[in-house]
Design an enzyme around this catalytic site. Structure first.
Site, PDB file in Angstrom:
ATOM      1  N   GLU A  29      52.895  38.630  29.367  1.00 62.97           N
ATOM      2  CA  GLU A  29      53.258  38.001  30.624  1.00 62.97           C
ATOM      3  C   GLU A  29      52.251  38.366  31.699  1.00 62.97           C
ATOM      4  O   GLU A  29      51.892  39.522  31.862  1.00 62.97           O
ATOM      5  CB  GLU A  29      54.659  38.469  31.019  1.00 62.97           C
ATOM      6  N   SER A  69      55.045  35.943  36.947  1.00 58.15           N
ATOM      7  CA  SER A  69      56.461  35.692  36.946  1.00 58.15           C
ATOM      8  C   SER A  69      56.759  35.055  38.290  1.00 58.15           C
ATOM      9  O   SER A  69      56.377  35.590  39.319  1.00 58.15           O
ATOM     10  CB  SER A  69      57.188  37.022  36.790  1.00 58.15           C
ATOM     11  N   ARG A  82      49.173  48.530  29.707  1.00 53.43           N
ATOM     12  CA  ARG A  82      49.079  47.426  30.675  1.00 53.43           C
ATOM     13  C   ARG A  82      49.719  47.731  32.014  1.00 53.43           C
ATOM     14  O   ARG A  82      50.029  46.823  32.772  1.00 53.43           O
ATOM     15  CB  ARG A  82      49.681  46.163  30.066  1.00 53.43           C
TER      16      ARG A  82
END
Lengths: 287, 527
Positions: B450, B453, B307
């Site tokens: 995630e 952020s 990723r």
């Protein structure tokens, strides 16, 4: 170099003559057939002793049970306390999924009641599988969309309501093991127990159980069974204004909710008693 | 002769006689065969000598140099279905596969994600030469086909248009491909689970990206990617955001300081922007209110994971709020839900195509987006037996596990985690006024990973200085950042997402290189 011992012993081994040696069951009768009086006395005495031991054990057990019962009575609860089997605590968060076309009104009413006693945050969401728009406006029940809620952690309980395409109203108990409570009546029963408002009296509790089960039956029953259940409710209501007595109780709410879901409107109109009861319960609901 | 043999065998079948008879019979059979072959050869020669009935119906256009304008409507393969049965139309596409068998030739015409079967058979109007010509066209060549659409009784499983096939009248080569392909499109489009059949390795695919991108799966993936960008822009523009462009060559590191690429800049050095954050915030300080930017972001991280990329497309947004940063969380949540709904409603075909090669569970979400708080996440993890401190950041495995717990509980693949511990956030994060250990910051997750952020940023220069000192940062290095808040700045919050990562997670793919058209990672800068 090595000192060896003879492997074979000098004595001749006694070889068995059969595979299992058993007592001859006939020998008692045949060999020593006439038992002496002493023998008889001894066996009778041992029997007596064994029986006495059993009786004393039973007595000890009885004392234990009595003391246990007394303990419960002294702690303020009469008869059998249902919640003692396992302490169920109020969960920090409950997640309820419900089909938008068949809203669990009784459950919503219960949650509203809880809200008046405790600090409860109610939020609702729509799952992407929901095909229909919900026929109830949850903000009228004090629910918020999550955005309005400022903090979640300082509340006694968070109720998360999810509109989702599912057959029955479900409440997730353990997400890891995927344990759910299915059906509105069962969730109401659980909440009552958790809140400690379930009847402590075993008789009252079983009556409550019976009505909650009737509601479940009503939802699941086939048409032929439905009429008999409706008759049963109608008969009961001819004697009492509400199922739980003089006021609207949880049984009334749950039954009413099941009623609205399953029995067609015409059928309820036919029966005067039921119609009155329906409108009386409805007037208690926030719509 | 047969009679003779029969009579012989009937009379006296001696061994020798039998053998002799057999030999004779074999000889006769061979002779007959030879004769037949010769006849056939004669016929072929005769045919070749015959005038080609299909002349002018096939051939090559040669190099197209825009010599003439052709008034011809080319139909799309996607729109071929039983409604256009028995109509004659022109199509342009690539020759996906072709199989010639005697007098027939079957081939598949592919156009982007869609394909259709075509049939050519020798007949009164179609010559043997034409079938031969079509059979010899190399795979992946671009061809023009004139054909009559016919419905088929049986569904054609191998094509996207399963109800119809083309009965070919004309075939013209517009651009020929080389005969040898470094990889077969069919192999590249095959699911990894198909046992025994050839698949193409990830590196071979990336080395020959142009061919690999021709698979229907890739055609669909980059359409979904474009869709996400479009939905992001559309939604934010509708909410009153202004699109801005931020510089990519910067003088100092915008975030932290490490992980930046250095580029020579005349007599000195400059850096490639690893986040447009500073410029977004400056736009807020300059009264743009709500801004977003779409552009390349560079990270010099030597992490070779599924990723991480060293260059990716960042979709960043920053927004001034009135009283509470949840106004921003709310806006971002709405943006995501709107994006998911847009994808679900407008990209069903693409998602189905991708799922054929990379099967994945459909993406689930709640509306509005589910928002949990960090302490809740910690207690959920602890209940499940994970040891984690109150102020610990979530490790990648814990993030994934939490994602599964949240999915099991709420049945959603997307959620927002609010109120991160202050200790794990950068210095510019606004601390929570009610709890000194928490901060006004949030992460957003898709399928347990995630993707965003963000936080409320400190907009007061003095407080910012204090926090930076607390973190042990040299104030001189971030002077420009602090100074931009000296002349009054509205309270603001924001966040940024990586486009490739969102596409990967939405589609449930296992590698970010599948969603970057020309991926850049520590080991690859070509093609």
């Amino acid at each position: 170099m090595y000192h060896m011992k003879p492997v074979m012993s000098a004595t001749v081994e006694q070889l068995p003559t059969c595979m299992y040696k058993m007592k001859n069951i006939y020998s008692e009768w045949s060999d020593s057939a006439p038992a002496t009086k002493d023998d008889l006395l001894i066996s009778a005495e041992s029997l007596l002793q064994r029986q006495n031991a059993v009786i004393s054990k039973l007595e000890a057990l009885q004392i234990k049970i009595n003391s246990a019962l007394e303990g419960h009575q002294s702690s303020g609860n009469s008869a059998l306390n249902l919640s003692t089997t396992k302490e169920i605590v109020l969960p920090k968060e409950i997640v309820i999924t419900c089909n938008p076309t068949v809203p669990a009104r009784a459950l919503l009413q219960m949650i509203t009641n809880i809200k008046s006693e405790k600090k409860v945050l109610c939020v609702f969401y729509t799952h992407n599988s929901a095909k229909h728009t919900p026929c109830l406006d949850l903000s009228k029940y004090g629910f918020q969309t999550d955005i309005q809620a400022v903090t979640r952690c300082d509340k006694d309980m968070v109720v998360t309501w999810i509109w989702k395409e599912c057959d029955e109203c479900e409440m997730m108990i353990s997400p890891i093991q995927q344990i759910k409570i299915v059906n509105e009546a069962n969730i109401c029963r659980y909440l009552l127990r958790v809140l400690g408002s379930y009847p402590n009296d075993a008789a009252a509790a079983s009556i409550m159980d019976q009505w909650l089960d009737t509601a479940t039956d009503l939802v699941k029953a086939r048409n032929s069974e439905k009429t008999s259940t409706v008759e049963k409710i109608s008969n009961y209501l001819s004697k009492s204004s509400f199922i739980s007595g003089n006021n609207v109780g949880v049984e009334d709410l749950v039954l009413h909710s099941a009623f609205m879901r399953t029995v067609s409107a015409e059928q309820s109109i036919k029966d005067k008693v039921l119609r009155q009861w329906c409108s009386a319960v409805s007037s208690h609901l926030i719509l | 002769m047969e009679d003779k043999e029969n009579s012989k065998s009937e009379n006296q079948p001696s061994k020798n006689a039998l053998k002799k008879a057999q030999k004779e019979a074999e000889k006769a059979a061979k002779k007959a065969q030879r004769k037949l072959e010769q006849q056939a050869g004669d016929a072929a020669v005769a045919e070749a000598e015959q005038p080609d009935v299909s002349a002018g119906c096939y051939g090559s256009y040669g190099l197209m140099r825009s010599a003439e304008k052709v008034d011809r409507v080319l139909h799309e393969v996607e729109k071929l279905d039983s409604t256009c049965a028995d109509t004659e139309l022109w199509l342009r596409g690539r020759l996906h596969t072709s199989r010639a068998k005697g007098k027939q030739c079957f081939f598949v015409l592919r156009q982007q994600q869609f394909s259709v079967q075509a049939v050519l058979a020798v007949s009164e109007t179609t010559s043997r030469q034409m079938v031969k010509f079509v059979a010899a066209i190399t795979k992946e060549s671009i061809i023009d086909v004139c054909a009559v659409v016919k419905t088929t009784p049986n569904k054609i499983e191998s094509c996207s248009q399963q109800d119809v096939e083309l009965h070919v009248k004309q075939v013209w080569v517009a651009s020929a491909s080389e005969a040898r392909l470094p990889l077969q499109i069919e192999d590249a489009a095959r699911p990894d689970t198909d046992d025994g059949l050839a698949t193409v390795g990830a590196d071979v695919k990336l080395d020959n990206r142009i061919l690999d991108l021709r698979t229907s799966t890739n055609q669909a993936i980059y359409r979904v990617e474009a869709g996400i960008m479009r939905l992001f822009r559309e939604h934010l523009t509708k909410e009153g955001f202004v699109e801005i462009n931020t510089p990519k060559i910067i003088s100092a590191a915008s975030e932290g300081g490490a992980n930046v690429f250095t580029v020579s800049y005349f007599k000195t050095n400059a850096y490639l922007a690893q986040s447009p954050q500073l410029y977004k915030q400056m736009a807020i300080a300059a009264d743009f209110g709500k801004v977003f930017t779409v552009g390349g972001v560079f990270r010099a991280e030597d992490s070779n994971t599924h990723r991480h990329l060293t260059e990716f497309v960042g979709l960043d947004m920053e927004m001034a709020f009135n009283y509470h940063y949840h106004e921003v969380v709310d806006t971002i949540g709405r943006m995501f839900v709107n994006m998911f709904k847009g994808l679900r409603d407008n990209f069903q075909t693409e998602i189905a195509t991708i799922n054929k090669q990379y099967p994945a569970e459909p993406f689930k979400f709640l509306e509005p987006a589910l928002r949990l708080e960090f302490p809740e996440a910690v207690s959920m993890l602890r209940e499940a037996g994970v040891e984690i401190g109150d102020e610990d950041d979530l490790s990648t495995p814990n993030e994934k596990f939490l994602g599964r717990l949240v999915k099991a509980k709420y049945d959603t693949d997307f959620y927002i985690l609010d109120k991160y511990p202050l200790a794990v956030r950068p210095f510019y994060t606004m601390p929570d006024p009610n709890n000194p250990k928490q901060s006004n910051s949030y992460d957003m997750f898709m399928r347990g990973e995630e993707i965003l952020s963000g936080a409320q940023r400190i907009h007061d220069p003095n407080y910012l200085t204090e926090r930076a000192t607390h973190h042990g940062i040299d104030i001189q290095t971030i002077k420009a950042y602090i100074d931009s808040f000296r002349y009054g700045c509205p309270p603001h919050a924001g966040g940024g997402i990586g486009l490739e990562r969102v596409v990967m997670l939405y589609l449930g793919l296992d590698n970010i290189r599948k969603t970057s058209m020309f991926p850049r990672d520590p080991k690859r800068v070509t093609p």
